[in-house]
Design a protein around this motif. Structure first.
Motif, PDB file in Angstrom:
ATOM      1  N   PHE A 168       0.826  -1.212   0.000  1.00  0.00           N
ATOM      2  CA  PHE A 168       0.000   0.000   0.000  1.00  0.00           C
ATOM      3  C   PHE A 168       0.861   1.263   0.000  1.00  0.00           C
ATOM      4  O   PHE A 168       0.642   2.187  -0.791  1.00  0.00           O
ATOM      5  N   TYR A 169       1.854   1.309   0.879  1.00  0.00           N
ATOM      6  CA  TYR A 169       2.665   2.524   0.991  1.00  0.00           C
ATOM      7  C   TYR A 169       3.499   2.753  -0.265  1.00  0.00           C
ATOM      8  O   TYR A 169       3.757   3.889  -0.658  1.00  0.00           O
ATOM      9  N   TYR A 170       3.937   1.660  -0.893  1.00  0.00           N
ATOM     10  CA  TYR A 170       4.769   1.795  -2.080  1.00  0.00           C
ATOM     11  C   TYR A 170       3.987   2.350  -3.274  1.00  0.00           C
ATOM     12  O   TYR A 170       4.553   2.988  -4.153  1.00  0.00           O
ATOM     13  N   LYS A 171       2.683   2.077  -3.292  1.00  0.00           N
ATOM     14  CA  LYS A 171       1.884   2.404  -4.472  1.00  0.00           C
ATOM     15  C   LYS A 171       1.082   3.692  -4.346  1.00  0.00           C
ATOM     16  O   LYS A 171       0.707   4.294  -5.350  1.00  0.00           O
ATOM     17  N   THR A 172       0.799   4.101  -3.120  1.00  0.00           N
ATOM     18  CA  THR A 172      -0.225   5.126  -2.911  1.00  0.00           C
ATOM     19  C   THR A 172       0.301   6.549  -2.960  1.00  0.00           C
ATOM     20  O   THR A 172      -0.271   7.408  -3.638  1.00  0.00           O
ATOM     21  N   PHE A 173       1.386   6.816  -2.233  1.00  0.00           N
ATOM     22  CA  PHE A 173       1.777   8.206  -1.999  1.00  0.00           C
ATOM     23  C   PHE A 173       2.694   8.738  -3.105  1.00  0.00           C
ATOM     24  O   PHE A 173       3.806   9.186  -2.853  1.00  0.00           O
ATOM     25  N   MET A 174       2.212   8.681  -4.330  1.00  0.00           N
ATOM     26  CA  MET A 174       3.001   9.102  -5.474  1.00  0.00           C
ATOM     27  C   MET A 174       2.517  10.423  -6.072  1.00  0.00           C
ATOM     28  O   MET A 174       3.178  11.015  -6.914  1.00  0.00           O
ATOM     29  N   GLY A 175       1.351  10.900  -5.705  1.00  0.00           N
ATOM     30  CA  GLY A 175       0.806  12.117  -6.317  1.00  0.00           C
ATOM     31  C   GLY A 175      -0.259  12.713  -5.441  1.00  0.00           C
ATOM     32  O   GLY A 175      -0.413  12.301  -4.282  1.00  0.00           O
TER      33      GLY A 175
ATOM     34  N   LYS B 203       5.963  15.616   1.270  1.00  0.00           N
ATOM     35  CA  LYS B 203       6.624  16.322   2.366  1.00  0.00           C
ATOM     36  C   LYS B 203       5.637  17.069   3.252  1.00  0.00           C
ATOM     37  O   LYS B 203       5.796  17.142   4.463  1.00  0.00           O
ATOM     38  N   LYS B 204       4.597  17.612   2.662  1.00  0.00           N
ATOM     39  CA  LYS B 204       3.688  18.472   3.421  1.00  0.00           C
ATOM     40  C   LYS B 204       2.508  17.717   4.040  1.00  0.00           C
ATOM     41  O   LYS B 204       1.950  18.156   5.052  1.00  0.00           O
ATOM     42  N   ILE B 205       2.096  16.625   3.430  1.00  0.00           N
ATOM     43  CA  ILE B 205       0.891  15.938   3.908  1.00  0.00           C
ATOM     44  C   ILE B 205       1.184  14.497   4.309  1.00  0.00           C
ATOM     45  O   ILE B 205       0.991  14.113   5.463  1.00  0.00           O
TER      46      ILE B 205
ATOM     47  N   PRO C 119       4.227  13.761   7.215  1.00  0.00           N
ATOM     48  CA  PRO C 119       3.877  14.115   8.602  1.00  0.00           C
ATOM     49  C   PRO C 119       2.821  13.207   9.208  1.00  0.00           C
ATOM     50  O   PRO C 119       2.919  12.820  10.375  1.00  0.00           O
ATOM     51  N   VAL C 120       1.809  12.845   8.409  1.00  0.00           N
ATOM     52  CA  VAL C 120       0.740  11.986   8.923  1.00  0.00           C
ATOM     53  C   VAL C 120       1.267  10.586   9.207  1.00  0.00           C
ATOM     54  O   VAL C 120       0.978   9.989  10.254  1.00  0.00           O
ATOM     55  N   ILE C 121       2.052  10.040   8.281  1.00  0.00           N
ATOM     56  CA  ILE C 121       2.580   8.685   8.446  1.00  0.00           C
ATOM     57  C   ILE C 121       3.531   8.619   9.631  1.00  0.00           C
ATOM     58  O   ILE C 121       3.488   7.680  10.433  1.00  0.00           O
ATOM     59  N   ARG C 122       4.373   9.629   9.769  1.00  0.00           N
ATOM     60  CA  ARG C 122       5.320   9.623  10.884  1.00  0.00           C
ATOM     61  C   ARG C 122       4.603   9.683  12.231  1.00  0.00           C
ATOM     62  O   ARG C 122       5.025   9.075  13.210  1.00  0.00           O
TER      63      ARG C 122
END
Length: 992
Positions: free
Chosen positions: A123-130, A137-139, A142-145
């Motif tokens: 999921f993480y590899y595919k989702t946060f690309m756009g 960096k902005k959204i 911070p949420v994942i961390r």
């Protein structure tokens, strides 16, 4: 209390009640309880939330392999991720559950379960690309961390750990029956033996189950007690309890961590843990086995526990987690659980076995029938259901029919695996056993012996023969042991990796890794997406990547993958079990090198004199060095340095050089070694003489410099830069041990043993003659770059004629305990000659005027001796030295390399600064073709203006030409490229 206590447990002190809190609620347990066993006494099943989906989780095991019951110890400065299954309770202990908000019972994060179909493998590899790169960096990040992790970072706590080194002949890991028998066979032999046990009680399976009834005619507790007493009386065996071996390195080097505060709160001012670093000739691994679970729908519900762990809670901790548990198994390992429960007059609600009635052990079959326990053969648990705890299970028989059993507790067992983690860390090889359906140790890479279930030998009747055969290499005492078992000694298991779900849907889950919330569906998805290599699949799904490293589930995952790929399990391979075996704290690793001792301040023997005389300090490496000595609060650093420099040039100054590294090199091959380490040749160098020398890396770049004093062909003393001392000594040791092991040579740091005083200036000889009246300091008696040993005030000192300022100078090496007295004598004698103390900034200015480099300031790891114009320091007739071959590489000899030059401002009113770039063009136009940069710059009181050293492309051929230096406001100032020597080029003052 809602559950039963087993008062027969000898390990729990039921007369000593201990109060503690869990999630703010008061509970009590007894001395010897873990957090888990104490909570089970109160019927607490929900203890945490899962990592990804925030599903309710309970206590699954009874040991270090626990994937669920990770808690935060509030009373220990909020120490996170402590395993409730091994952490002992103490009075006043405060514990909190993790990964939930606002409470364990009502967790907002559980909404993730609703969206779980979206959070599949990858999921993480595919989702946060756009949709835009700034979103990460902005959204996203911070949420994942914020959501990452289980516990909260601990509050400040100065945990104190110590390190202890051992060098023994044999280490026995595990104090169970096999470990005790191995130790017993080595009593009073010539071997130095260390027996390590992670628990505070020796005995292992003898304490945790009722598998064994008698040993040599004694009950197990009496036998264990007597055997331990015999081992403790021996002169050659030491026992470490509460100590977990976490790492098995090359050359039989083991690391183990000992908990010094079991059953009590760690004290702030005492050692909390000890990290044992152990070197041994042989390792005996008798660390037992690990039970694996079974994958079926909702197999993670609180109230589901491994069968052997349930039995351990009963026998070891004296608590019966449930009065009517259901048992589900595919193997014979649960036989003793049934017998243990029946001996306590506790009747299992049902016994479910995937094997046929003919395959079930006859004694177990008879026992079940005798006590009228509902028996399901050729059956499987299809699913478990409940709201935050187990309420019922669905059982399917061989015909496909299903039945429902209402129960609050389910004991599962999917078979047992030898605990091979340490064995594989040692690079030992494993073989797949198709009969026992597990990987077993096969070929040792080091001197490693495995015993008992750790070797895959599950038959109690073969214990005696295995130990005598495997330990005969030690000529050990032969053991005779007769074990009377309560159950069949033959281990049998049926293949069962996964049970298909009872009701399939997007939300149904059968877990294969409880800690990382990896499901069997994730495994299938990974295979379908091409991740059919087990290491790739591991990373894509995060299966077995938690802190438990999949101890109870990794074999199941391999079995599922082998079925999906239609391969044998041994063709699928295994993942790598990496150290540490279980998490250990950074404090334990750091030892005493923590907090204020992490980067300790080092001070010279005359540090207090510097403070008394108003020195301003700078940090050089770990050392506090006098930067400059202001005469008053109003004197600026610039004014002080100008004054100190002028005085040294006109009279004399003394520098505390004690921080320079000093390494003593001895041995019959010391001369050959020095010729190999440094570029210079020391063969024709006379004893009593000194030489400036360079050390290169294998790439031919300057690594360090210093002065080498030759006492004889078998004895040298080398000085190094202050910050490079440890690296130089490390380099010498590395090459002596790995590249030139045939050389008889030894190195020793003597930096702290001797203080060093650098005195220089035109009046230096007068001062030295006054202090050391019996020494002749004339040029003939004491030439430049020579040294002499002398007795002075009942101690031996070494005086060397050398200088880093360009003035006549001497270096005085004094034993540290005599340093302050001789330092003060020199100052007293120098008063009439105008002697002053000066700091490192003045030393830098003076050396730069003379064109002397500082490694790390005028070099950057890409500079060769040729670039510095130090060709004369390379031994032309030497066949080899460190970095020699690299000096002839095409890149190293190209003419446009950056080379050391001097820089002067054309307008003497202009100031040049370190870091300014040298340009050929007056105007700055991007892209800027830069020649190089200024590495050192100072204002010289002798010249009356600033000057600098620089490294620029093809610098040697540009000497005598004009260039420009960039300024921070993107302007330029005209400069001249000159030779990097600004003072006494002919060395007349140096050797006068």
């Amino acid at each position: 209390m809602t559950e039963l206590n087993n008062q027969n447990s000898p390990f729990i002190h039921f007369h000593q009640k201990i109060n503690f809190k869990f999630d703010g609620k008061k509970y009590h347990g007894y001395k010897g309880d873990t957090i888990a066993s104490a909570l089970l006494r109160h019927g607490v099943k929900l203890i945490g939330r899962s990592f990804k989906y925030h599903r309710p989780r309970g206590i699954y095991t009874c040991g270090i392999e626990e994937p669920n019951a990770l808690v935060q110890i509030i009373s220990e400065y909020s120490e996170p991720n402590a395993r409730a299954t091994i952490k002992k309770i103490y009075e006043g202990m405060e514990v909190e559950s993790q990964n939930r908000w606002p409470s364990l019972d009502f967790d907002i994060g559980s909404i993730n379960s609703i969206f779980s179909p979206l959070f599949s493998a990858g999921f993480y590899y595919k989702t946060f690309m756009g949709p835009h790169k700034s979103f990460w960096k902005k959204i996203y990040e911070p949420v994942i961390r914020k959501a990452a992790g289980l516990g909260k970072p601990p509050k400040e706590f100065k945990a104190i750990s110590s390190h202890l080194h051992h060098n023994v002949d044999i280490v026995i890991v595990g104090g169970g029956i096999n470990g005790l028998l191995a130790a017993e066979s080595l009593i009073d032999t010539d071997f130095d033996v260390l027996l390590i046990e992670s628990d505070n009680q020796l005995g292992g399976v003898l304490n945790n189950s009722s598998k064994i009834n008698e040993i040599n005619g004694q009950n197990t507790q009496d036998w264990t007690k007597k055997t331990v007493e015999n081992i403790e009386k021996s002169k050659n065996i030491k026992i470490l309890k509460n100590t977990l071996v976490t790492t098995y390195n090359y050359i039989n080097h083991l690391v183990a961590v000992e908990d010094k505060y079991v059953r009590s709160k760690p004290a702030e001012d005492k050692v909390n843990s000890t990290l044992h670093k152990i070197r041994t000739e042989h390792v005996i691994l008798s660390n037992g086995h690990i039970e694996r679970f079974l994958s079926f729908q909702n197999n993670d519900l609180p109230g589901i526990m491994l069968g052997a762990s349930f039995e351990k809670y009963v026998c070891r901790y004296g608590v019966v987690p449930s009065k009517e548990p259901v048992i589900f198994s595919n193997n014979s390992n649960t036989n003793s659980l049934v017998k243990t429960l029946l001996e306590l007059n506790i009747k299992p609600k049902a016994y479910i076995d995937s094997r046929s009635g003919e395959q079930i052990e006859p004694e177990l079959f008879d026992l079940i029938r005798k006590h009228d326990i509902p028996l399901y053969t050729n059956a499987q648990v299809k699913a478990a259901y409940g709201n935050k705890k187990l309420e019922k299970i669905i059982v399917q028989d061989s015909s496909g029919g299903t039945s429902e059993i209402a129960t609050e507790f389910l004991c599962v067992s999917g078979g047992i695996n030898p605990d091979v983690h340490l064995f594989t860390q040692s690079k030992g090889l494993l073989d797949w056993d198709e009969n026992d359906l597990t990987y077993k140790p096969s070929k040792s890479f080091q001197n490693t012996i495995t015993l008992g279930s750790a070797s895959g030998q599950f038959d109690l009747e073969k214990v005696e023969n295995e130990i005598n055969q495997k330990l005969k290499i030690f000529n050990a005492n032969k053991i005779k042991v007769k074990i009377k078992s309560n159950i069949s000694t033959k281990y049998k298991v049926q293949k069962l990796w996964e049970i298909p779900a009872h009701k399939t849907s997007m939300w149904s889950k059968s877990f294969i890794d409880l800690q990382n919330d990896v499901t069997t569906k994730d495994i299938r998805q990974a295979i379908s997406e091409g991740f059919d290599r087990i290491e790739h699949l591991k990373r894509f799904t995060t299966n077995s990547m938690g802190t438990d490293q999949g101890k109870i589930s990794s074999i199941n995952a391999l079995g599922i993958v082998s079925d999906l790929l239609d391969k044998k399990v041994n063709e699928v391979g295994t993942t790598i079990y990496r150290p540490p075996y279980a998490p250990l704290s950074f404090a334990a690793i750091a030892g005493r090198n923590s907090y204020e001792f992490y980067d300790p301040e080092r001070k010279s023997p005359i540090h207090q004199w510097h403070i008394k005389n108003g020195a301003i300090f700078e940090d050089v490496g770990q050392w506090k060095r006098p930067w400059y000595f202001p005469l008053s609060k109003s004197e600026t650093m610039h004014d002080a340095v100008q004054r100190e420099s002028k005085t040294v040039r006109e009279a004399a100054g003394i520098l505390d050089g004690s921080t320079l590294g000093k390494i003593e090199i001895k041995g019959k091959d010391a001369l050959k070694f020095m010729n190999l380490i440094y570029t210079n040749s020391f063969t024709k160098m006379k004893p009593g003489s000194s030489r400036y020398a360079l050390m290169l890396g294998e790439d031919g770049m300057v690594k360090d410099d210093g002065i080498i004093c030759k006492i004889s062909d078998e004895h040298f003393i080398a000085t190094t830069t202050t910050g490079g001392a440890a690296n130089v000594l490390g380099c010498m040791e590395e090459y002596a041990q790995t590249e030139w092991p045939n050389l008889n040579v030894y190195m020793n740091s003597i930096t702290e043993q001797f203080a060093t005083f650098n005195i220089s200036g035109p009046k230096t000889r007068d001062i030295m003659s006054k202090v050391f009246a019996e020494i002749d300091f004339s040029n003939d008696a004491f030439p430049f770059m020579t040294f002499q040993f002398h007795e002075f005030q009942n101690t031996q000192i070494r005086i060397m004629r050398a200088s880093f300022t360009g003035e006549m100078g001497y270096e005085i090496y004094v034993p540290s305990n005599h340093a302050i007295k001789i330092w003060e004598q020199i100052h007293e004698a120098g008063k009439e000659f105008g002697l002053i103390p000066y700091g490192t900034e003045t030393m830098h200015l003076l050396r730069a005027e003379k064109g002397y480099i500082i490694v790390g300031q005028d070099t950057d790891g890409s500079i060769t001796p040729i670039d510095l114009g130090l060709n004369w320091m390379i031994g032309k007739t030497k066949t080899d030295f460190l970095g020699k071959r690299s000096l002839t590489r095409s890149d190293t000899v190209r003419p446009d390399r950056k080379q050391l030059v001097g820089i002067l401002p054309s307008n003497k009113e202009d100031s040049i600064q370190e870091g300014q770039h040298i340009l050929l063009n007056e105007s700055i136009q991007t892209p800027v073709p830069m020649l190089g940069h200024i590495t050192s710059s100072y204002h010289s009181p002798t010249m009356g203006h600033t000057f600098g050293l620089a490294v620029i492309k093809d610098g040697h051929s540009l000497i005598g030409t004009k260039a420009f230096a960039s300024t921070p406001d993107q302007k330029t100032i005209p400069v001249e490229i000159v030779k990097p020597v600004f003072y006494d080029e002919k060395n007349e003052r140096l050797v006068s």
